[in-house]
Motif scaffolding. Structure first.
Motif, PDB file in Angstrom:
ATOM      1  N   GLU A  32       0.967  -0.934   0.021  1.00 19.82           N
ATOM      2  CA  GLU A  32       0.065   0.362   0.002  1.00 19.82           C
ATOM      3  C   GLU A  32       0.945   1.195  -0.250  1.00 19.82           C
ATOM      4  OE1 GLU A  32      -1.604   3.006   1.503  1.00 19.82           O
ATOM      5  OE2 GLU A  32      -0.813   2.249   3.346  1.00 19.82           O
ATOM      6  N   ASN A  33       1.742   1.454   0.599  1.00 20.15           N
ATOM      7  CA  ASN A  33       2.811   2.797   0.944  1.00 20.15           C
ATOM      8  C   ASN A  33       4.499   2.214   1.047  1.00 20.15           C
ATOM      9  OD1 ASN A  33       3.425   0.830   2.745  1.00 20.15           O
ATOM     10  ND2 ASN A  33       3.608   2.191   3.888  1.00 20.15           N
TER      11      ASN A  33
ATOM     12  N   GLU B  93       1.370   9.276  -6.759  1.00 24.86           N
ATOM     13  CA  GLU B  93       1.134  10.055  -5.168  1.00 24.86           C
ATOM     14  C   GLU B  93       1.560  11.729  -4.501  1.00 24.86           C
ATOM     15  OE1 GLU B  93       0.240   7.413  -2.675  1.00 24.86           O
ATOM     16  OE2 GLU B  93       0.358   5.624  -3.471  1.00 24.86           O
TER      17      GLU B  93
ATOM     18  N   LEU C  61       9.476   3.972   7.700  1.00 24.88           N
ATOM     19  CA  LEU C  61       7.381   4.514   7.332  1.00 24.88           C
ATOM     20  C   LEU C  61       6.535   3.735   9.103  1.00 24.88           C
ATOM     21  CD1 LEU C  61       6.887   3.428   4.371  1.00 24.88           C
ATOM     22  CD2 LEU C  61       7.346   5.676   4.878  1.00 24.88           C
TER      23      LEU C  61
ATOM     24  N   LYS D  75       4.590   8.053   1.517  1.00 25.01           N
ATOM     25  CA  LYS D  75       5.002   6.388   1.194  1.00 25.01           C
ATOM     26  C   LYS D  75       6.456   6.693   0.647  1.00 25.01           C
ATOM     27  CE  LYS D  75       0.286   6.326   0.509  1.00 25.01           C
ATOM     28  NZ  LYS D  75      -1.028   5.321   0.041  1.00 25.01           N
TER      29      LYS D  75
END
Ligand SMILES: *Cc1c(COP(=O)(O)O)cnc(C)c1O
Length: 435
Positions: free
Chosen positions: A91-92, A237, A367, A374
């Motif tokens: 997801e990131n 992003e 993170l 991200k």
């Protein structure tokens, strides 16, 4: 652009000299006199430009008038003649895959740029250019492939016996022609030591122009900035990315830091290291204590005294605090490398090579404390180059890509050589007799 030696700022040369010499005669690394500031238009229009256009704009100020513009553009086109896809993993976290070049290693870009610049300069020289390179695996293959059949150049590659993978060894030893391999009965540090001694040996350099192609060469080091721009052309992003770089000699990450200084919007850098953590320790304490490398699963990063450390210090004007604001460093164990490869494969069906796995683990760690961010890891090698580690981590080996089939069929040819300087020199003299 002019370059000065980090050992003595009075020793100044242009791009041509810096490229041909590799290292300054005083033993220092060359460093650009100024870091260009890219204009805002270039950065905001990145997504509309072709890869060669981007590469040309980044490299033109560094090359100056030593290569005509048309020739430089051709060199850049050849250098970037493959894909650099940014693939989502989780997801990131994204992976910028830098391993779609001819030897499946990110080093193809720097090596191809360097070889073509040298080929251009060789055309105007009376002596042959002999490139001497020590490799822990990937450098040698990329350099061999890049220089193969470039007129006016010969390459001598030193690699540690038994410490490179089967694919890597074929890439170092099976091309023939102007590519010569020395299999050293020692480790990578022995290989690097021999190269350093050779450069101090005046007799060896009598009839040839001896030069290096390690990441210390500005023509290998600086084009790595292009990766970071290519990452941003694919970045959708809203926040700027954190970029985690698997680091050994720190050439790649140092190029990224330079690109950021020129204006590229990157939030933060992470120098991802294996157990060879002298830089990680430096960020923590402000003290730098180089030491011998220890072997790990991510062996292209087994470096105990990263050669680009002095460039990074120069970039931040020796200011430890400024450095730590721009970049962090995280050291990852072999056990965590394996469990990361396993988890990412099982959860996301994405196969990491051990170097990218170090970066993934470090970025994930970062993170955790920066949950709104991200990031991107740099995929520096194709997993197929490390089949034993992949087998151990996920239970099977990756399939050999079509492009490697040819080289795997060829015979290995290398001179097995003791790590003492005299044995090494005898082998080099033997090569010189035949070129
Ligand atoms: C060379 C290499 C690295 C380290 O790059 P540096 O520029 O020396 O820090 C990382 N991963 C792979 C696969 C490599 O071959």
């Amino acid at each position: 652009m002019r370059y000065f030696s980090l050992n003595n700022s009075n020793n100044v040369v242009d791009f041509r000299e810096a490229t041909l010499q590799g290292q300054a005669p005083d033993g220092g690394l060359y460093y650009p006199e100024n870091i260009p500031v890219w204009n805002a238009d270039f950065i905001s229009n990145l997504k509309r430009k072709s890869n060669p256009e981007i590469g040309f704009e980044i490299m033109a100020p560094y090359v100056g008038n030593t290569i005509p513009e048309k020739e430089l553009f051709r060199i850049i086109e050849e250098t970037l003649d493959f894909d650099f896809p940014l693939k989502p993993i989780s997801e990131n976290i994204y992976s910028l895959e830098l391993f779609h070049g001819p030897t499946l290693a990110f080093k193809d870009v720097g090596a191809r740029f360097l070889s073509r610049c040298m080929g251009f300069f060789a055309g105007k020289l009376e002596k042959k250019i002999v490139v001497l390179v020590a490799t822990s695996g990937d450098t040698g293959g990329a350099v061999a492939n890049a220089f193969h059949n470039i007129p006016g150049t010969e390459v001598i590659i030193l690699y540690p016996s038994g410490k490179v993978s089967p694919v890597q060894e074929k890439q170092l030893t099976a091309l023939g022609g102007n590519i010569h391999a020395l299999e050293i009965k020692g480790d990578f540090d022995d290989c690097q030591k021999l190269v350093k001694l050779a450069f101090l040996d005046e007799a060896l350099k009598e009839n040839i122009l001896l030069t290096s192609s390690n990441s210390i060469n500005v023509a290998r080091w600086l084009p790595q900035q292009i990766y970071y721009a290519l990452a941003l052309t694919q970045w959708k992003e809203s926040l700027d990315p954190v970029i985690a770089v698997p680091s050994g000699n720190f050439g790649n990450i140092c190029a990224g830091l330079v690109a950021k200084q020129s204006g590229l919007p990157i939030e933060h850098f992470i120098a991802a290291c294996n157990a060879n953590d002298v830089f990680t320790a430096y960020t923590r304490s402000g003290n730098y204590h180089p030491r011998s490398a220890v072997p790990t699963l991510s062996n292209a990063m087994d470096v105990g005294n990263p050669s680009n450390f002095s460039r990074i210090l120069t970039l931040f004007q020796q200011d430890h605090q400024r450095l730590c604001e721009a970049m962090s460093s995280i050291s990852v164990s072999d056990a965590d490398t394996l469990s990361t490869m396993n988890a990412v494969y099982n959860e996301f069906q994405y196969m990491l090579d051990p170097h990218a796995a170090v970066a993934y683990s470090a970025l994930k760690d970062y993170l955790k404390d920066n949950a709104e961010q991200k990031g991107i890891i740099l995929g520096t090698a194709h997993p197929v180059k490390f089949p034993d580690v992949v087998q151990k981590a996920v239970g099977h080996t990756p399939e050999l890509p079509e492009s490697l089939a040819d080289i795997m069929k060829k015979d290995k040819y290398a001179r097995l050589t003791h790590p003492e300087y005299d044995s090494f020199k005898a082998a080099v003299m033997d090569i010189f007799k035949n070129i």
